[in-house]
Design an enzyme around this catalytic site. Structure first.
Site: not given
Ligand code: IVH
Length: 669
Positions: A85, A114, A116, A118, A226, A313, A407, A410, A425, A431
């Site tokens: 993305l 939605e 994202k 991690d 997703y 982000k 250390c 000790c 150590c 120790c």
């Molecule tokens: S949609 C065409 N939705 O973010 C890509 N991605 O930086 C469509 N990710 O590789 C991805 N949450 O692993 C989408 N709600 C979400 C997401 C999401 C996490 C991750 C995913 C993607 C990465 C892209």
């Protein structure tokens, strides 16, 4: 007596109930039966499936963790490339995205916003409602086939609910590691002196690539979905499609919302930027997608990413504060961890006074100096770490950190092994923090489980000269405990009782409790099962150790070094005298049909895992051996038996028996 068809019906009913309840528990978070009830039903199903292997089904809820075969992953081409993305970092960039979209689309646009997640992306292929394949992102064109591992993730449906899903489709989502699982995993890693994962994302990605699905199952991964790909999808918009996916059994986040204006999207992002801190998993931003599939098509893709979506982000939460000093902690394995003492500062809802500096290399790399104004971040929102220093605020007289060479506890000269991040150590025996650390590990819940004796009491006993090593714990007397500060009669009784009770702990946990470097809980179990007792283990050669599943060079060397030390041998002698279990409890054989038979197991099986077959062989009096020789009685062969093994068996005239023949052989004996 039940008829076969009654049993089959009961098995089917149990599978349906358990699938439904797993979905309610793991996906909807709203189970309507208790855990005990669930376990009871699962147990009943397991027993029935064991007794009636003819009703085996690879998709039964009992076989999420099927075979434990270890293989390297096959590379698979993605039918739809897995793109990334475009990122945005501020509101202006979101307004620009909205402008670009509306320039090309003249009809009203709706956005879906939605979280994202991690973690690490995964693509699942379903055919006729059954999970067929799970593929990692890889390079976006080819990914690794990790189906066996993904099957262990409880929120991934193996069989779909209802019947109105497309016959063939691909669904994508993010596999992630919830904070709770992450903390547990890192605690386990630290227990055995391994470097913990830096964050839940790395932990999730690393876990998906493990060679043993049983380990994956233990690590507690989860998954949010997703995106859906397929030819005849039932809906024309992303939002409606994903809502429908929920009813097929997929876990879709409730945080997903649809808006008509970018201003609303931005407001929603603000809301989650705060609220995300309360989530039990990591998010690193939000994703904004054009809702209509037709509009998505019009907008199309760049080489790397869709034009119809963008990621926003979140800024990682950082605080700036002064580094006052550095402490060096000594772990039970002797590993040194530098810890920063900071001027207290507020960060993500808590006051941070200490932060990890990891190791010498990290300090040098970031050129962090005492007195510097440093930036602190919450790594994976959990352990604060120093991520950089403000050079513009540096005192001109500051000097680089002189990493300790001896250390702090000790005074012994530290050692640094190549390819290992931390200094050690080597003075294991004398120790103090290592001795106390080993005792704390020894009494811990997963080891000897001596409750009543906590870290503080151990520290106190050590300071008062009442215990010098773990074996001394078994010579403690109530009278000695009572006179210790803060310990009353009752606590003293408690401690003595739980020390006594710990003598019942099985060998595998005693082995884990000894604290041999790199021998964690799971490894100890495997080793205990194979070697059976401590004497076999202490006299095993490196080759013999390497034959044990999960034991590689590092673990084998560590075991050899442990048993080459007189002090360890003496310690074990004293623990034996105290009455601890140093041999595996043997089950009474069910029959002796396999007595004197040396059996090699090879390949992948349908009815039981390899581990289970090993147990079955023992239960019937046989012996599982790892390589084929003229002494091998037969090979129990599953699918994909290696060609070298096959050739060897044929050459030596060793017969090959398949799973069904084997099960028939032992049936009713
Ligand atoms: S949609 C065409 N939705 O973010 C890509 N991605 O930086 C469509 N990710 O590789 C991805 N949450 O692993 C989408 N709600 C979400 C997401 C999401 C996490 C991750 C995913 C993607 C990465 C892209």
């Amino acid at each position: 007596m039940n008829t076969n068809s009654e049993i089959e019906a009961r098995i089917k009913r149990l599978r349906d109930i358990l699938n439904e309840q797993s979905y309610k528990y793991y996906v909807l978070n709203a189970p309507d039966i208790s855990d005990i009830e669930f376990d009871k039903l699962m147990h009943e199903l397991k027993m029935l499936e064991e007794t009636y292997p003819e009703f085996y089904d690879a998709n039964s809820p009992t076989v999420r963790v099927g075979s434990d075969i270890t293989n390297t992953f096959e590379q698979v081409r993605h039918k739809y490339p897995m793109l990334s993305l475009a990122n945005t970092y501020n509101e202006n960039e979101l307004y620009e995205f909205d402008k670009r979209v509306r320039k090309e689309i003249t009809t009203p646009v709706q956005y879906v916003c939605e979280l994202k997640f991690d973690g690490t992306a995964i693509s699942l292929i379903y055919e006729n409602g059954i999970l067929k394949q799970a593929i990692t992102r890889g390079d976006g064109t080819f990914g690794d086939e990790v189906t066996a591992n993904v099957r262990t993730v409880k929120s991934v449906p193996l069989i779909l609910h209802g019947n109105n899903y497309p016959s063939h489709f691909e669904i994508r989502g993010e596999i992630y590691m919830p904070h709770k699982s992450f903390e547990r995993l890192n605690a386990e890693k630290e227990d055995i002196g391994e470097t913990p994962f830096a964050n839940p994302r790395n932990a999730a990605a690393g876990t998906l690539k493990l060679q043993n699905p049983q380990l994956v199952a233990h690590r507690g991964l989860d998954c949010f979905f997703y995106t859906l790909y397929g030819e005849n999808l039932p809906y024309t918009s992303h939002y409606d499609t994903l809502q429908e996916c929920k009813s097929w059994g997929f876990k879709v986040s409730e945080a997903m919302k649809r808006f008509s204006f970018i201003e609303e999207v931005i407001e929603y992002i603000h809301f989650w930027d705060k609220k995300r801190k309360t989530l039990p998993y990591d998010t690193d931003g939000m994703v904004i997608k054009v809702d209509s599939f037709a509009q998505q098509q019009l907008l199309g893709f760049t080489a790397k990413a869709p034009r119809w979506a963008v990621a926003y982000k979140f800024k990682a939460e950082q605080a700036r504060t002064r580094l006052i000093s550095i402490d060096y902690q000594v772990g039970r394995t002797g590993a040194i961890t530098p810890v920063a003492n900071l001027e207290p500062v507020k960060l993500a809802g808590t006051t941070v006074k200490r932060a990890s500096l990891h190791n010498a290399e990290q300090i040098a790399l970031l050129d962090i100096r005492i007195g510097d104004m440093v930036y602190v971040e919450k790594g994976g929102e959990i352990i604060p770490k120093i991520v950089g220093t403000d050079l513009s605020a540096r005192d001109i007289f500051s000097i680089p950190v002189n990493y300790i060479t001896c250390c702090p506890a000790c005074g012994t000269q530290l050692v640094k092994v190549e390819n290992e991040a931390k200094h050690y150590c080597p003075n294991q025996l004398h120790c103090p923090p290592q001795i106390v650390g080993r005792m704390i590990h020894f009494i811990s819940r997963k080891a000897m489980n001596i409750d009543g004796l906590g870290e503080e009491t151990i520290e106190m006993l050590y300071q008062n000269g009442l215990v010098h090593d773990i074996a001394d714990i078994y010579s403690l007397k109530k009278e000695q405990l009572v006179i210790l500060e803060r310990l009353g009669e009752k606590s003293a009784d408690n401690i003595i009782n739980s020390i006594e009770k710990s003598k019942q702990v099985p060998f595998s946990r005693v082995l884990f409790a000894l604290g041999i470097r790199f021998v964690g809980e799971t490894t100890a179990k495997k080793i205990a099962k194979v070697v059976g007792n401590i004497d076999t283990l202490s006299s095993a050669s490196k080759e013999q150790l390497l034959e044990i599943e999960e034991v590689g060079d590092k673990i084998a060397d560590s075991i050899l070094s442990y048993f080459s030390d007189e002090t360890s041998i003496d310690l074990i002698k004293r623990l034996k005298v105290a009455g601890l279990n140093f041999s595996e409890y043997k089950k009474e054989p069910k029959s002796d049909i396999l007595a004197n038979k040396n059996i090699v197991i090879s390949g992948v099986f349908n009815h039981h895992s390899r581990e289970e077959y090993k147990e079955i062989i023992e239960e019937y009096g046989g012996k599982n051996v790892s390589s084929i020789s003229s002494k091998t009685s037969f090979v129990l062969a599953g699918a994909n038996m290696g060609p070298a093994k096959l050739q060897k068996a044929e050459k030596l005239g060793v017969s090959i028996i398949d799973e069904i023949q084997f099960l028939e052989m032992i049936q009713n004996r």
